[in-house]
Design an enzyme around this catalytic site. Structure first.
Site, PDB file in Angstrom:
ATOM      1  CG  HIS A 106     123.963  40.411   6.723  1.00 32.21           C
ATOM      2  ND1 HIS A 106     125.195  41.016   6.775  1.00 32.21           N
ATOM      3  CD2 HIS A 106     123.087  41.319   7.211  1.00 32.21           C
ATOM      4  CE1 HIS A 106     125.076  42.240   7.267  1.00 32.21           C
ATOM      5  NE2 HIS A 106     123.803  42.438   7.542  1.00 32.21           N
ATOM      6  CG  HIS A 169     127.197  50.539  12.866  1.00 31.51           C
ATOM      7  ND1 HIS A 169     126.086  50.670  13.676  1.00 31.51           N
ATOM      8  CD2 HIS A 169     126.960  49.457  12.070  1.00 31.51           C
ATOM      9  CE1 HIS A 169     125.216  49.713  13.386  1.00 31.51           C
ATOM     10  NE2 HIS A 169     125.727  48.959  12.421  1.00 31.51           N
TER      11      HIS A 169
END
Length: 417
Positions: A106, A169
């Site tokens: 990110h 996830h």
């Protein structure tokens, strides 16, 4: 019946006729013994598979605390002051502590974002840094071939403490645990090698022991110690309702068991239409993040159905490789073919969305421009009720609708019997 879904830092309201409503997928009702600060304190006093943190640490040791970046709902500013008390009881000084934000792939934070994540008092006292893929050292290779390239300040510390929140996830099974280090503070090459296993059958939400990708993550302890973890489970309003602390595997697995009791929800049959929200900010900050809720929603919709994803995505797509795949591919099918030919980090999320296309149509209610939404193979809407009206016209006025207000958290499981 009226519904209110999280949308950015606001809400979006819509109605569904009672005759169309199949069900609302909300967390299971379970007994919550303590919550918030009290629950975090309890977990630190009762660590799982480990002595108390203050008994592990020694004066003068360099300690790194690895916590989540701004795209995660981990309440670092709530947890850190309590955790630091344990460090101070072990005579660890502020100058020997670093807080590392696990960025994975990110973007970097602004200084204001760092301050927001940890709170002003901690930001002023303790060094807070982003992980950096350009400043990593290689510690070897896992049994599955993943290079263990770890952010140098983390690798060189005397002690490593991992923070995180546990949720489902879509290919690592669950977040939390050792995931703070791999992929949290690893290089893009390492993340790519690990995530390439997402195409394997058992790399899916809610699986651990049979999940090769999760086993690869947990192997990190063969190369550097994870001295302690503190993981939390959040309710739909992002309040802490469970905290587990201690051994990086034993404590994490206890947290996963609790998550299953709360968020794994069994259904008798799939719905025609699923209206799903990631739960608002920060989970719907961009398409890259909102994809998790979309992936969970696919388990609740029938083949040929429609998923209405309600997500602001005000920051756009959210990751440059993902953006390239989404904006330059000629079709969703092309993305699936390409990810099978050559795995590319970022492209994996594009391929995951493409795989949902094989099951259902995807309507996106967002802040994005309509033409841009069409360019990424989604169908654009500004209001949920408008999207529902279109879905009814396609699937019939009697189509059954399921609502997932917390799509990033809840995992639907359709009974196969």
């Amino acid at each position: 019946m009226e519904f209110i879904l999280g949308f950015d830092k606001k809400t979006m309201t819509f109605k569904i006729d009672q005759n169309n409503l199949m069900t609302v997928l909300e967390p299971n009702k379970i007994n919550i013994e303590s919550s918030g600060v009290a629950e975090v304190k309890r977990s630190l006093l009762e660590p799982i598979g480990s002595p108390r943190l203050k008994e592990i640490l020694k004066t003068g040791e360099k300690v790194v605390i690895i916590t989540s970046d701004i795209t995660r709902p981990m309440p670092s500013k709530v947890v850190l002051p309590i955790l630091l008390e344990e460090l101070y009881e072990a005579n660890i000084s502020d100058k020997d502590i670093k807080i590392v934000f696990a960025l994975g792939s990110h973007r970097k934070h602004t200084e204001e974002e760092k301050k927001y994540l940890v709170g002003e008092a901690i930001y002023e006292r303790i060094e807070c840094i982003d992980s950096d893929v350009e400043n990593c050292i290689n510690l070897g290779q896992t049994s599955l071939g993943t290079p263990v390239n770890i952010f140098k300040p983390v690798a060189e510390a005397d002690r490593r403490i991992c923070l995180g929140n546990i949720e489902y996830h879509y290919f690592a099974g669950y977040s939390g645990g050792a995931k703070a280090i791999m992929p949290g503070v690893a290089t893009r090459e390492a993340i790519q090698a690990n995530h390439s296993m997402m195409v394997r059958k058992d790399a899916k939400a809610g699986t651990l022991e049979d999940n090769p990708l999760r086993r690869d993550i947990d192997e990190i302890s063969n190369f550097l110690s994870i001295d302690f973890i503190l993981n939390v489970v959040l309710d739909e309003k992002k309040n802490i309702i469970k905290s587990v602390a201690g051994h990086y595997l034993e404590a994490h697995r206890e947290g996963c068991k609790f998550l299953d009791q709360l968020y794994k929800i069994y259904m008798e049959q799939p719905a025609d239409i699923v209206v799903v929200s990631p739960g608002g900010f920060p989970k719907d900050i961009n398409v890259y993040q909102a994809q998790k809720a979309l992936d969970n929603a696919q388990h609740a919709v029938r083949d040929g159905g429609i998923i209405i994803l309600v997500a602001s995505c005000k920051e756009g797509l959210g990751e440059h490789t993902f953006e390239r795949w989404m904006t330059t591919s000629n079709s969703p099918e092309e993305m699936i073919v390409n990810i099978q030919k050559k795995f590319e980090l970022g492209g994996h999320k594009a391929a995951a969305i493409a795989m949902v296309h094989q099951r259902a149509r995807i309507f996106l209610v967002s802040d994005l421009e309509d033409d841009f939404v069409r360019k990424i193979f989604l169908e654009p809407y500004k209001e949920v009720e408008t999207a529902l009206k279109s879905a009814y016209s396609i699937l019939g006025e009697d189509a059954k609708v399921l609502v997932m207000p917390y799509g990033g958290s809840t995992l639907p499981v359709v009974n196969k019997a």
